[in-house]
Write a protein that holds these residues in place. Structure first.
Motif, PDB file in Angstrom:
ATOM      1  N   LYS A  23      63.515 134.777  -8.448  1.00 22.21           N
ATOM      2  CA  LYS A  23      63.618 133.392  -8.943  1.00 22.21           C
ATOM      3  C   LYS A  23      64.685 132.627  -8.166  1.00 22.21           C
ATOM      4  N   ALA A  24      65.832 133.287  -7.955  1.00 22.08           N
ATOM      5  CA  ALA A  24      66.937 132.630  -7.256  1.00 22.08           C
ATOM      6  C   ALA A  24      66.572 132.370  -5.783  1.00 22.08           C
ATOM      7  N   LEU A  25      65.842 133.310  -5.172  1.00 26.36           N
ATOM      8  CA  LEU A  25      65.414 133.106  -3.776  1.00 26.36           C
ATOM      9  C   LEU A  25      64.468 131.912  -3.694  1.00 26.36           C
ATOM     10  N   ALA A  26      63.564 131.812  -4.676  1.00 32.20           N
ATOM     11  CA  ALA A  26      62.602 130.705  -4.691  1.00 32.20           C
ATOM     12  C   ALA A  26      63.350 129.373  -4.789  1.00 32.20           C
ATOM     13  N   ALA A  27      64.357 129.329  -5.658  1.00 28.30           N
ATOM     14  CA  ALA A  27      65.124 128.082  -5.820  1.00 28.30           C
ATOM     15  C   ALA A  27      65.896 127.783  -4.532  1.00 28.30           C
ATOM     16  N   HIS A  28      66.515 128.809  -3.955  1.00 30.16           N
ATOM     17  CA  HIS A  28      67.334 128.617  -2.759  1.00 30.16           C
ATOM     18  C   HIS A  28      66.502 128.130  -1.565  1.00 30.16           C
ATOM     19  N   PHE A  29      65.340 128.767  -1.360  1.00 32.88           N
ATOM     20  CA  PHE A  29      64.523 128.428  -0.181  1.00 32.88           C
ATOM     21  C   PHE A  29      63.479 127.349  -0.491  1.00 32.88           C
ATOM     22  N   GLY A  30      63.456 126.873  -1.746  1.00 37.93           N
ATOM     23  CA  GLY A  30      62.519 125.812  -2.120  1.00 37.93           C
ATOM     24  C   GLY A  30      61.065 126.261  -2.057  1.00 37.93           C
ATOM     25  N   PRO A 125      51.678 142.543   3.325  1.00 42.60           N
ATOM     26  CA  PRO A 125      52.414 143.407   4.265  1.00 42.60           C
ATOM     27  C   PRO A 125      52.897 142.624   5.483  1.00 42.60           C
ATOM     28  N   HIS A 126      52.296 141.444   5.702  1.00 44.66           N
ATOM     29  CA  HIS A 126      52.665 140.607   6.842  1.00 44.66           C
ATOM     30  C   HIS A 126      53.859 139.695   6.528  1.00 44.66           C
ATOM     31  N   ALA A 127      54.420 139.804   5.318  1.00 47.76           N
ATOM     32  CA  ALA A 127      55.549 138.930   4.950  1.00 47.76           C
ATOM     33  C   ALA A 127      56.700 139.124   5.927  1.00 47.76           C
ATOM     34  N   PRO A 128      57.282 138.037   6.419  1.00 47.71           N
ATOM     35  CA  PRO A 128      58.400 138.187   7.362  1.00 47.71           C
ATOM     36  C   PRO A 128      59.696 138.629   6.684  1.00 47.71           C
ATOM     37  N   ALA A 129      59.761 138.458   5.364  1.00 47.87           N
ATOM     38  CA  ALA A 129      60.974 138.896   4.643  1.00 47.87           C
ATOM     39  C   ALA A 129      60.563 139.784   3.476  1.00 47.87           C
ATOM     40  N   LEU A 188      68.182 146.870  -1.332  1.00 50.40           N
ATOM     41  CA  LEU A 188      69.315 146.244  -2.030  1.00 50.40           C
ATOM     42  C   LEU A 188      69.538 146.976  -3.347  1.00 50.40           C
ATOM     43  N   ASP A 189      70.655 147.720  -3.428  1.00 51.94           N
ATOM     44  CA  ASP A 189      70.982 148.463  -4.649  1.00 51.94           C
ATOM     45  C   ASP A 189      71.905 147.593  -5.500  1.00 51.94           C
ATOM     46  N   THR A 190      71.432 147.214  -6.682  1.00 48.88           N
ATOM     47  CA  THR A 190      72.199 146.287  -7.516  1.00 48.88           C
ATOM     48  C   THR A 190      72.994 146.997  -8.620  1.00 48.88           C
ATOM     49  N   SER A 191      73.053 148.347  -8.568  1.00 52.26           N
ATOM     50  CA  SER A 191      73.712 149.103  -9.649  1.00 52.26           C
ATOM     51  C   SER A 191      75.095 148.560  -9.978  1.00 52.26           C
ATOM     52  N   HIS A 192      75.865 148.219  -8.944  1.00 52.51           N
ATOM     53  CA  HIS A 192      77.242 147.805  -9.185  1.00 52.51           C
ATOM     54  C   HIS A 192      77.476 146.336  -8.847  1.00 52.51           C
ATOM     55  N   LEU A 193      76.397 145.572  -8.807  1.00 50.26           N
ATOM     56  CA  LEU A 193      76.553 144.157  -8.451  1.00 50.26           C
ATOM     57  C   LEU A 193      76.263 143.255  -9.648  1.00 50.26           C
ATOM     58  N   PRO A 194      77.174 142.335  -9.976  1.00 51.37           N
ATOM     59  CA  PRO A 194      76.818 141.336 -10.981  1.00 51.37           C
ATOM     60  C   PRO A 194      75.731 140.414 -10.401  1.00 51.37           C
ATOM     61  N   PRO A 195      74.965 139.715 -11.256  1.00 55.34           N
ATOM     62  CA  PRO A 195      73.839 138.922 -10.767  1.00 55.34           C
ATOM     63  C   PRO A 195      74.180 137.999  -9.594  1.00 55.34           C
ATOM     64  N   ASP A 196      75.316 137.294  -9.656  1.00 51.48           N
ATOM     65  CA  ASP A 196      75.654 136.343  -8.580  1.00 51.48           C
ATOM     66  C   ASP A 196      75.795 137.035  -7.232  1.00 51.48           C
ATOM     67  N   ALA A 197      76.437 138.224  -7.249  1.00 49.75           N
ATOM     68  CA  ALA A 197      76.654 138.961  -6.004  1.00 49.75           C
ATOM     69  C   ALA A 197      75.326 139.509  -5.481  1.00 49.75           C
ATOM     70  N   ALA A 198      74.460 139.956  -6.401  1.00 48.54           N
ATOM     71  CA  ALA A 198      73.157 140.482  -5.979  1.00 48.54           C
ATOM     72  C   ALA A 198      72.327 139.363  -5.343  1.00 48.54           C
ATOM     73  N   ILE A 199      72.393 138.175  -5.931  1.00 45.51           N
ATOM     74  CA  ILE A 199      71.637 137.029  -5.399  1.00 45.51           C
ATOM     75  C   ILE A 199      72.175 136.637  -4.017  1.00 45.51           C
ATOM     76  N   ALA A 200      73.500 136.600  -3.889  1.00 51.12           N
ATOM     77  CA  ALA A 200      74.100 136.228  -2.597  1.00 51.12           C
ATOM     78  C   ALA A 200      73.699 137.241  -1.522  1.00 51.12           C
ATOM     79  N   LEU A 205      70.252 138.765   3.226  1.00 47.91           N
ATOM     80  CA  LEU A 205      69.259 139.658   3.848  1.00 47.91           C
ATOM     81  C   LEU A 205      68.016 138.874   4.266  1.00 47.91           C
ATOM     82  N   VAL A 206      67.560 137.970   3.395  1.00 44.81           N
ATOM     83  CA  VAL A 206      66.356 137.195   3.709  1.00 44.81           C
ATOM     84  C   VAL A 206      66.621 136.246   4.874  1.00 44.81           C
ATOM     85  N   ARG A 207      67.777 135.627   4.886  1.00 45.34           N
ATOM     86  CA  ARG A 207      68.109 134.722   6.005  1.00 45.34           C
ATOM     87  C   ARG A 207      68.063 135.481   7.330  1.00 45.34           C
ATOM     88  N   GLN A 208      68.614 136.713   7.313  1.00 51.40           N
ATOM     89  CA  GLN A 208      68.583 137.526   8.537  1.00 51.40           C
ATOM     90  C   GLN A 208      67.131 137.824   8.930  1.00 51.40           C
TER      91      GLN A 208
END
Ligand code: DC
Length: 213
Positions: A23-30, A125-129, A188-200, A205-208
């Motif tokens: 959801k956050a990626l969709a909002a970020h990348f429009g 499978p052809h998704a670039p990200a 992306l392992d989110t075990s120890h990441l709060p939501p904001d850090a996981a989203i960032a 990763l997607v930008r790369q």
């Protein structure tokens, strides 16, 4: 130069954080977003409403013609419907019936974000990200438990852990489109990441992957 539309595939097990991240990626990348788990949940719910057996392919297939209004039923988010969704999703005919809808969403002009279990492996499978979002069973069980508390469902942490383990087992070991990290997907392992850090981290990763890093 032809620029491929930014399709972002987000896969991972239940309660890994993939839905929040997608959801956050969709909002970020429009981009428009499809939670594909909701389609399987609607099939699971429809089988239940029909009084059918979710483990029978024919009953589950019939339920793929659920009415669109069912997608807004709050009951789709319940633990019980999640279990039914996991059971109907093992049937290849059910997966085939839902394929076109997901593919055309992925391939719409301008790109899209989809989250599920087989987006990077089967749907796009052809998704670039591509991301494979995961987390430890205790971390996922705790999150799911908090979510259920908020929904007013009375489930114990032990019940949730057992349910998660059963669902993981079914989703990973089914013959048709099992849950696995797609080729080229960033982990992306989110075990120890709060939501904001996981989203960032996901945005980075997607930008790369999209060559914007
Ligand atoms: O992501 P979720 O918990 O809403 O998904 C519910 C079930 O649906 C999950 O256990 C397996 C199935 N599913 C699937 O097989 N393929 C997808 N792309 C999405 C969900």
């Amino acid at each position: 130069m032809i620029i491929a539309p930014p399709i972002i595939a987000v896969d991972g097990p239940t309660a890994s954080g993939k839905g929040t991240i997608a959801k956050a990626l969709a909002a970020h990348f429009g981009l428009p977003h499809l939670d594909t788990g909701l389609l399987y949940r609607a099939v699971g719910r429809q089988v239940f409403l029909d009084g059918g057996d979710p483990d029978q392919s024919a009953a589950a297939l019939a339920a793929t013609s659920f009415p669109e209004s069912l997608l807004h039923d709050p009951e789709l988010r319940s633990e019980a419907t999640g279990g039914l969704a996991s059971r109907v999703s093992v049937h290849p005919h059910v997966r085939a019936a839902l394929l076109e809808r997901q593919r055309s969403f992925a391939d719409q002009l301008g790109g899209a974000v989809l989250d599920g279990r087989d987006i990077g492996t089967v749907i796009a499978p052809h998704a670039p990200a591509k991301l494979f979002v995961t987390a430890s069973v205790p971390a996922r069980a705790h999150r799911r438990w908090l979510e259920m508390q908020r929904r007013g469902e009375t489930v114990t942490l032990e019940e949730i852990e057992a349910d998660l383990a059963a669902r993981d087992e079914r989703d990973r070991n089914r013959a048709a489109a099992p849950l696995r990290q797609a080729e080229g997907a960033a982990l992306l392992d989110t075990s120890h990441l709060p939501p904001d850090a996981a989203i960032a981290a996901a945005i980075d990763l997607v930008r790369q992957q999209l060559g914007q890093g």
